[in-house]
Motif scaffolding. Structure first.
Motif, PDB file in Angstrom:
ATOM      1  N   TRP A  81       0.827  -1.196   0.000  1.00 15.74           N
ATOM      2  CA  TRP A  81       0.000   0.000   0.000  1.00 15.74           C
ATOM      3  C   TRP A  81       0.867   1.254   0.000  1.00 15.74           C
ATOM      4  O   TRP A  81       1.943   1.286   0.597  1.00 15.74           O
ATOM      5  CB  TRP A  81      -0.891   0.042   1.252  1.00 15.74           C
ATOM      6  N   ALA A  82       0.380   2.271  -0.664  1.00 16.49           N
ATOM      7  CA  ALA A  82       1.018   3.591  -0.630  1.00 16.49           C
ATOM      8  C   ALA A  82      -0.039   4.596  -0.184  1.00 16.49           C
ATOM      9  O   ALA A  82      -1.149   4.623  -0.733  1.00 16.49           O
ATOM     10  CB  ALA A  82       1.566   3.975  -1.999  1.00 16.49           C
ATOM     11  N   GLY A  83       0.284   5.383   0.823  1.00 12.90           N
ATOM     12  CA  GLY A  83      -0.692   6.347   1.337  1.00 12.90           C
ATOM     13  C   GLY A  83      -0.207   6.967   2.628  1.00 12.90           C
ATOM     14  O   GLY A  83       1.002   7.082   2.862  1.00 12.90           O
ATOM     15  N   ASN A  84      -1.153   7.329   3.479  1.00 14.26           N
ATOM     16  CA  ASN A  84      -0.822   8.078   4.697  1.00 14.26           C
ATOM     17  C   ASN A  84      -1.065   7.250   5.947  1.00 14.26           C
ATOM     18  O   ASN A  84      -1.809   6.267   5.929  1.00 14.26           O
ATOM     19  CB  ASN A  84      -1.651   9.366   4.754  1.00 14.26           C
ATOM     20  N   VAL A  85      -0.438   7.697   7.052  1.00 21.85           N
ATOM     21  CA  VAL A  85      -0.572   7.046   8.356  1.00 21.85           C
ATOM     22  C   VAL A  85      -1.117   8.067   9.346  1.00 21.85           C
ATOM     23  O   VAL A  85      -0.618   9.193   9.419  1.00 21.85           O
ATOM     24  CB  VAL A  85       0.782   6.495   8.849  1.00 21.85           C
ATOM     25  N   GLU A  86      -2.148   7.678  10.091  1.00 19.47           N
ATOM     26  CA  GLU A  86      -2.719   8.546  11.128  1.00 19.47           C
ATOM     27  C   GLU A  86      -2.476   7.905  12.491  1.00 19.47           C
ATOM     28  O   GLU A  86      -2.572   6.676  12.652  1.00 19.47           O
ATOM     29  CB  GLU A  86      -4.216   8.751  10.895  1.00 19.47           C
ATOM     30  N   ILE A  87      -2.127   8.761  13.478  1.00 19.91           N
ATOM     31  CA  ILE A  87      -1.759   8.260  14.805  1.00 19.91           C
ATOM     32  C   ILE A  87      -2.657   8.874  15.873  1.00 19.91           C
ATOM     33  O   ILE A  87      -2.904  10.080  15.866  1.00 19.91           O
ATOM     34  CB  ILE A  87      -0.275   8.584  15.099  1.00 19.91           C
ATOM     35  N   HIS A  88      -3.151   8.023  16.782  1.00 22.09           N
ATOM     36  CA  HIS A  88      -3.990   8.484  17.888  1.00 22.09           C
ATOM     37  C   HIS A  88      -3.665   7.701  19.154  1.00 22.09           C
ATOM     38  O   HIS A  88      -3.059   6.623  19.103  1.00 22.09           O
ATOM     39  CB  HIS A  88      -5.477   8.276  17.580  1.00 22.09           C
ATOM     40  N   ILE A  89      -4.092   8.252  20.296  1.00 17.78           N
ATOM     41  CA  ILE A  89      -3.953   7.519  21.556  1.00 17.78           C
ATOM     42  C   ILE A  89      -4.888   6.305  21.536  1.00 17.78           C
ATOM     43  O   ILE A  89      -4.480   5.175  21.800  1.00 17.78           O
ATOM     44  CB  ILE A  89      -4.297   8.408  22.768  1.00 17.78           C
ATOM     45  N   LYS A  90      -6.150   6.539  21.205  1.00 22.32           N
ATOM     46  CA  LYS A  90      -7.140   5.463  21.111  1.00 22.32           C
ATOM     47  C   LYS A  90      -7.750   5.448  19.712  1.00 22.32           C
ATOM     48  O   LYS A  90      -7.869   6.491  19.062  1.00 22.32           O
ATOM     49  CB  LYS A  90      -8.254   5.652  22.145  1.00 22.32           C
ATOM     50  N   SER A  91      -8.168   4.296  19.264  1.00 25.31           N
ATOM     51  CA  SER A  91      -8.806   4.175  17.949  1.00 25.31           C
ATOM     52  C   SER A  91     -10.032   5.085  17.850  1.00 25.31           C
ATOM     53  O   SER A  91     -10.297   5.685  16.811  1.00 25.31           O
ATOM     54  CB  SER A  91      -9.228   2.730  17.691  1.00 25.31           C
ATOM     55  N   SER A  92     -10.772   5.202  18.949  1.00 26.32           N
ATOM     56  CA  SER A  92     -12.000   5.988  18.938  1.00 26.32           C
ATOM     57  C   SER A  92     -11.756   7.479  18.708  1.00 26.32           C
ATOM     58  O   SER A  92     -12.690   8.230  18.390  1.00 26.32           O
ATOM     59  CB  SER A  92     -12.770   5.784  20.248  1.00 26.32           C
ATOM     60  N   HIS A 131      -3.863   2.891  10.671  1.00 26.91           N
ATOM     61  CA  HIS A 131      -4.191   3.663  11.859  1.00 26.91           C
ATOM     62  C   HIS A 131      -3.315   3.136  12.993  1.00 26.91           C
ATOM     63  O   HIS A 131      -3.454   1.993  13.419  1.00 26.91           O
ATOM     64  CB  HIS A 131      -5.676   3.486  12.199  1.00 26.91           C
ATOM     65  N   VAL A 132      -2.379   3.964  13.473  1.00 24.68           N
ATOM     66  CA  VAL A 132      -1.461   3.561  14.532  1.00 24.68           C
ATOM     67  C   VAL A 132      -1.972   4.145  15.846  1.00 24.68           C
ATOM     68  O   VAL A 132      -2.143   5.360  15.966  1.00 24.68           O
ATOM     69  CB  VAL A 132      -0.035   4.058  14.242  1.00 24.68           C
ATOM     70  N   VAL A 133      -2.226   3.288  16.836  1.00 23.51           N
ATOM     71  CA  VAL A 133      -2.791   3.745  18.106  1.00 23.51           C
ATOM     72  C   VAL A 133      -2.046   3.095  19.264  1.00 23.51           C
ATOM     73  O   VAL A 133      -1.356   2.090  19.096  1.00 23.51           O
ATOM     74  CB  VAL A 133      -4.295   3.397  18.204  1.00 23.51           C
TER      75      VAL A 133
END
Length: 424
Positions: free
Chosen positions: A56-67, A86-88
């Motif tokens: 895959w080629a694209g972007n990564v989003e990072i959060h403390i919790k998935s919600s 989605h990195v959590v």
């Protein structure tokens, strides 16, 4: 737990990435982490990952919790449709793009060592009781890392100053001489009167300064008069002469002095009295015709001191203000004051102007700054109590940048010191 800690873990691969799997137990291979985005939108652009057998080629989003995906409204934002992972820290809910396709999730807490967590906790614990987060461990950072970080910090501060210089340039119709005058005025005003002196400079078109600079008395009268320093009820003969001259130039050039910030003497040492500084600046422009060009041509530090060796007009040999007479002493620019002019005004303008004309001068600027003595202020004093090695202006400027842009903002994980402490 802070989100910037997760950014740090991802950006520097500070987790067991070779074992990483999605929450649905599919293997993840990181081909490219992506470019860290500090603006709006996903946290890392242009990543490349293999998830299972699919690349895959694209972007990564990072959060403390998935919600947090839903808390931030990403499910309805098209800017997040190209998120491929989605990195959590903690996975508590499955997430979907706006077209209802699921996004693979990596739960980082399963792959981070206890050492990393301990280092993170040590760095950020008891923040309210510390001047900077790493004050107990800063001395452990190896000299090569500390010194290299100084240079990067100084260049970062220099670029910030360059941005401010370019803004003044745009306001002055690309007149570099006018930019120098505005910035010199601010520096001559020092911390107390800097904004007032700059306000005075911006109210007087530099073409007027050019014309008056051929007669130092006229230029001194212009600056003192426009600055509101010529008392109308004075009986001092020099004040009366200055008043007459100011009335002439005010009428001749149709000056508009409304809005100039008031100039004060309160809490100033006599050598920094606005009367002395404005007279010195007037004499500088009189004695050094073509001041901007001469300063921009300097390639050896000592030449700056030669150019800037000026003194206030002779009236000020026995005065600091118009009210009292003092024992005779020539009011010349001290080396310490010239150093501040170089650090805060002349060297930044030289750097910005070199960029403007496409000339490389970074090494020269760094040489200048390492040859100038360190500034002395509360920030430098505090750092030297923790790690006492600040000797030159490059280091002191770097520490000011470190405190304002990193330590005070808790951006430890974007700092070379914080990175080293996290990884030790």
């Amino acid at each position: 737990m802070r989100e910037d800690f997760l950014h740090y873990l991802w950006k520097y691969k500070k987790f067991a990435f070779a074992k990483a799997k999605t929450t649905s137990n599919t293997s993840i291979t990181i081909i490219k982490l992506g470019d860290h985005n500090h603006l709006a939108g996903p946290d890392f652009f242009n990543a490349r990952l293999a998830i299972g057998d699919q690349e895959w080629a694209g972007n990564v989003e990072i959060h403390i919790k998935s919600s947090d995906w839903y808390a931030h409204g990403h499910e309805t934002d098209a800017a997040y449709n190209n998120v491929i992972l989605h990195v959590v820290w903690e996975h508590d809910v499955d997430v979907y793009r706006s077209d209802n396709t699921p996004i693979p999730t990596l739960q980082l807490k399963d792959y981070v060592t206890q050492d990393a967590l301990n280092n993170y906790a040590t760095l950020f614990e008891n923040q309210s009781k510390k001047w900077i987060n790493c004050e107990a461990t800063l001395s452990e950072v190896p000299d090569p890392i500390w010194n290299h970080w100084h240079e990067r910090l100084y260049l970062e501060r220099l670029e910030r100053k360059t941005t401010a210089i370019k803004e003044i340039l745009s306001q002055s119709n690309n007149d570099w001489e006018g930019v120098l005058f505005v910035m010199l005025m601010r520096s001559f005003g020092t911390k107390v009167n800097g904004p007032s002196f700059q306000s005075l400079a911006t109210h007087i078109d530099f073409t007027i300064i050019r014309k008056c600079a051929q007669e130092p008395f006229r230029l001194e009268a212009l600056l003192l008069g426009a600055g509101g320093l010529l008392s109308e009820d004075s009986v001092d003969s020099y004040v009366l002469q200055l008043q007459g001259e100011y009335e002439f130039v005010h009428h001749k050039f149709q000056l508009n002095t409304e809005g100039i910030l008031p100039i004060q003497f309160f809490k100033l040492r006599p050598d920094n009295f606005p009367t002395i500084r404005l007279s010195q600046l007037a004499m500088l422009y009189y004695k050094v015709p073509g001041l901007f060009q001469k300063l921009m041509e300097v390639e050896h530090l000592n030449n700056f001191y030669t150019i800037l060796q000026v003194e206030a007009s002779t009236y000020w040999d026995t005065h600091y203000s118009f009210t009292t007479t003092q024992k005779k002493r020539v009011k010349k620019l001290s080396k310490a004051f010239i150093d501040l002019l170089l650090i805060n005004t002349i060297i930044p303008i030289k750097f910005a102007y070199s960029q403007y004309i496409g000339k490389e001068c970074t090494d020269m600027i760094l040489d200048f700054m390492t040859a100038i003595k360190s500034e002395q202020n509360n920030i430098i004093k505090k750092y030297n109590e923790i790690r006492p090695k600040t000797k030159n202006a490059l280091q002191s400027q770097a520490l000011i940048q470190l405190k304002s842009a990193y330590c005070s903002e808790n951006k430890c994980l974007q700092c070379a010191v914080g990175n080293w402490l996290m990884g030790k």
